[in-house]
Design an enzyme around this catalytic site. Structure first.
Site, PDB file in Angstrom:
ATOM      1  N   LYS A  68      23.485  -6.238 -19.834  1.00 17.02           N
ATOM      2  CA  LYS A  68      24.843  -6.673 -19.524  1.00 17.02           C
ATOM      3  C   LYS A  68      25.822  -5.624 -20.044  1.00 17.02           C
ATOM      4  O   LYS A  68      25.790  -5.277 -21.210  1.00 17.02           O
ATOM      5  CB  LYS A  68      25.135  -8.023 -20.180  1.00 17.02           C
ATOM      6  CG  LYS A  68      24.507  -9.220 -19.495  1.00 17.02           C
ATOM      7  CD  LYS A  68      25.190  -9.588 -18.187  1.00 17.02           C
ATOM      8  CE  LYS A  68      26.595 -10.113 -18.387  1.00 17.02           C
ATOM      9  NZ  LYS A  68      26.649 -11.430 -19.043  1.00 17.02           N
ATOM     10  N   HIS A  69      26.667  -5.127 -19.175  1.00 17.26           N
ATOM     11  CA  HIS A  69      27.717  -4.180 -19.549  1.00 17.26           C
ATOM     12  C   HIS A  69      27.155  -2.977 -20.306  1.00 17.26           C
ATOM     13  O   HIS A  69      27.642  -2.591 -21.355  1.00 17.26           O
ATOM     14  CB  HIS A  69      28.815  -4.893 -20.333  1.00 17.26           C
ATOM     15  CG  HIS A  69      29.502  -5.956 -19.527  1.00 17.26           C
ATOM     16  ND1 HIS A  69      30.321  -5.663 -18.456  1.00 17.26           N
ATOM     17  CD2 HIS A  69      29.450  -7.313 -19.599  1.00 17.26           C
ATOM     18  CE1 HIS A  69      30.753  -6.785 -17.919  1.00 17.26           C
ATOM     19  NE2 HIS A  69      30.237  -7.802 -18.589  1.00 17.26           N
ATOM     20  N   ASN A 231      28.308   1.751 -32.319  1.00 14.82           N
ATOM     21  CA  ASN A 231      27.236   1.625 -33.300  1.00 14.82           C
ATOM     22  C   ASN A 231      26.334   0.457 -32.932  1.00 14.82           C
ATOM     23  O   ASN A 231      26.790  -0.529 -32.366  1.00 14.82           O
ATOM     24  CB  ASN A 231      27.801   1.387 -34.697  1.00 14.82           C
ATOM     25  CG  ASN A 231      28.462   2.599 -35.309  1.00 14.82           C
ATOM     26  OD1 ASN A 231      28.062   3.726 -35.096  1.00 14.82           O
ATOM     27  ND2 ASN A 231      29.501   2.348 -36.102  1.00 14.82           N
ATOM     28  N   HIS A 391      26.733   6.729 -25.986  1.00 17.58           N
ATOM     29  CA  HIS A 391      28.081   6.419 -25.508  1.00 17.58           C
ATOM     30  C   HIS A 391      28.212   6.819 -24.050  1.00 17.58           C
ATOM     31  O   HIS A 391      27.518   7.716 -23.594  1.00 17.58           O
ATOM     32  CB  HIS A 391      29.137   7.171 -26.331  1.00 17.58           C
ATOM     33  CG  HIS A 391      29.249   6.709 -27.750  1.00 17.58           C
ATOM     34  ND1 HIS A 391      29.843   5.525 -28.111  1.00 17.58           N
ATOM     35  CD2 HIS A 391      28.805   7.274 -28.907  1.00 17.58           C
ATOM     36  CE1 HIS A 391      29.792   5.379 -29.427  1.00 17.58           C
ATOM     37  NE2 HIS A 391      29.163   6.432 -29.929  1.00 17.58           N
TER      38      HIS A 391
END
Length: 391
Positions: A68-69, A231, A391
């Site tokens: 999810k996301h 993180n 990221h």
């Protein structure tokens, strides 16, 4: 769809149009077999495929993830489910293949977060896994192939709009990754580091023993972190994720979030939770919501009134002592962190949720205090020297 380009309805949001995915050279390694996956769907799909592919390679077991996301809500390898977990995951009435059991575990790590997920499978989707997906609220799936019967089942899901993507398992991306942010181009070497038992060799605590099962869980947790927004901290047990703390600015918040999710995973297996009697009209997502509310320590009168309507008879809630007593039964949990622990508070919190084994990069000026905390609790901790920011 052309071989090199797939046009999308829009990007991250409806006002971000036009949007597409493409290759400058060569054919796209993905084919859309059903539905119309969007921008975020494909981000989930490509990240989750890398995760399950690496789990398959590292642990030699079928693997699945629930995304999810652009972070995993859960991930797992094919370890047989106990009778209790089959009931908790709502699959006690199904015959599960190894691949289906891995998705049941991945989905079961955090069923609330997995609502409307993107599923990823390391192996071609079989009928048993398709039958399981048919019952869950999910937006799509990526896999290296589909059995004919499985594809037929999935094409009927969501009134025919369920996203089904096939990926070429032999596709190897370029060594360099390139992206644009605010018109500026970023470039880096792709994170193709292999996570193996080598990351567990530098054990710095007084306790040293790692079982084969523990090594499996620590490797799984590290691979999960490699594709989790940083993180991040991951708790694992029994070949599956039991809690992920993703995208937090503070390391302790990662640990608290992952631990809180792990605690709920433990508590869902309490006899009082397993024996809940729902009304026949209550579907699987509503059951998940009701159980989640039931496990909240602070619930408003209005919320209590709503969730009580889900049950044949309003259930009793667990007292703080019952919660603590049950959570204390879970021991031997593995934890991985994508960067070093700056303070011992992370260890203190992890211990409360059954953590016994830890792997983290190390490199903090307070490593000695973190090691001391692990020794206080009789934990085993390895320092991998490998940061896993994503990221």
């Amino acid at each position: 769809m052309s071989d090199q380009e797939l046009k999308l309805r829009y990007g991250c949001n409806p006002h971000q149009s036009p949007a597409r995915v493409y290759l400058k050279d060569g054919k796209l390694p993905v084919k859309v077999l059903n539905g119309s996956p969007g921008y975020v769907n494909l981000l989930d799909g490509l990240n989750s495929w890398q995760l399950v592919r690496e789990l398959r390679e590292a642990l030699d077991l079928p693997a699945a993830a629930s995304f999810k996301h652009v972070s995993p809500a859960g991930a797992a390898v094919a370890v047989p489910l106990t009778r209790e977990l089959k009931r908790v995951y709502f699959v006690d009435d199904m015959e599960l293949s190894p691949l289906a059991s891995s998705y049941a575990r991945a989905r079961g790590a955090d069923r609330m977060s997995s609502f409307g997920d993107w599923a990823a499978l390391s192996d071609p989707c079989d009928v048993a896994t398709a039958q399981l997906l048919k019952r869950e609220v999910s937006d799509g799936i990526i896999a290296p192939g589909y059995e004919p019967g499985a594809l037929e089942i999935l094409r009927k899901k969501k009134k025919g709009s369920y996203g089904v993507v096939e990926i070429d398992p032999n596709f190897v991306p370029p060594e360099r990754e390139i992206r644009e942010v605010f018109g500026i181009t970023f470039e880096q070497k792709r994170n193709n580091v292999k996570i193996t038992t080598d990351t567990l060799k530098n054990i710095v605590t007084e306790e040293k023993e790692l079982t084969a099962e523990t090594q499996r869980d620590l490797i799984l947790a590290q691979i999960v972190l490699k594709y989790t927004q940083s993180n991040s901290v991951c708790f694992a047990l029994g070949g599956q994720v039991v809690g992920v703390g993703a995208g937090q600015q503070s390391r302790i918040h990662c640990t608290r979030l992952a631990a809180a999710k792990a605690d709920k995973w433990f508590l869902r297996q309490h006899p009082m939770m397993v024996g809940l009697e729902f009304k026949e009209s209550i579907g699987r997502p509503e059951r998940d919501n009701a159980i989640d509310k039931l496990l909240e320590e602070n619930i408003t009168p209005a919320e209590k009134y709503v969730w009580q309507e889900s049950f044949m008879k309003p259930p009793d809630t667990l007292s703080p002592d019952q919660r603590k007593e049950w959570i204390n039964l879970f021991f031997g949990v593995s934890l991985a962190s994508d960067a070093f622990f700056p303070f011992r508070d992370n260890i203190d919190r992890a211990q409360q949720s059954g953590v016994r084994y830890i792997v983290q990069p190390g490199g903090s000026v307070r490593d000695d205090l973190v090691i001391e905390a692990c020794n206080d609790y009789g934990m085993v901790m390895a320092m991998s020297g490998l940061r896993l920011f994503h990221h």
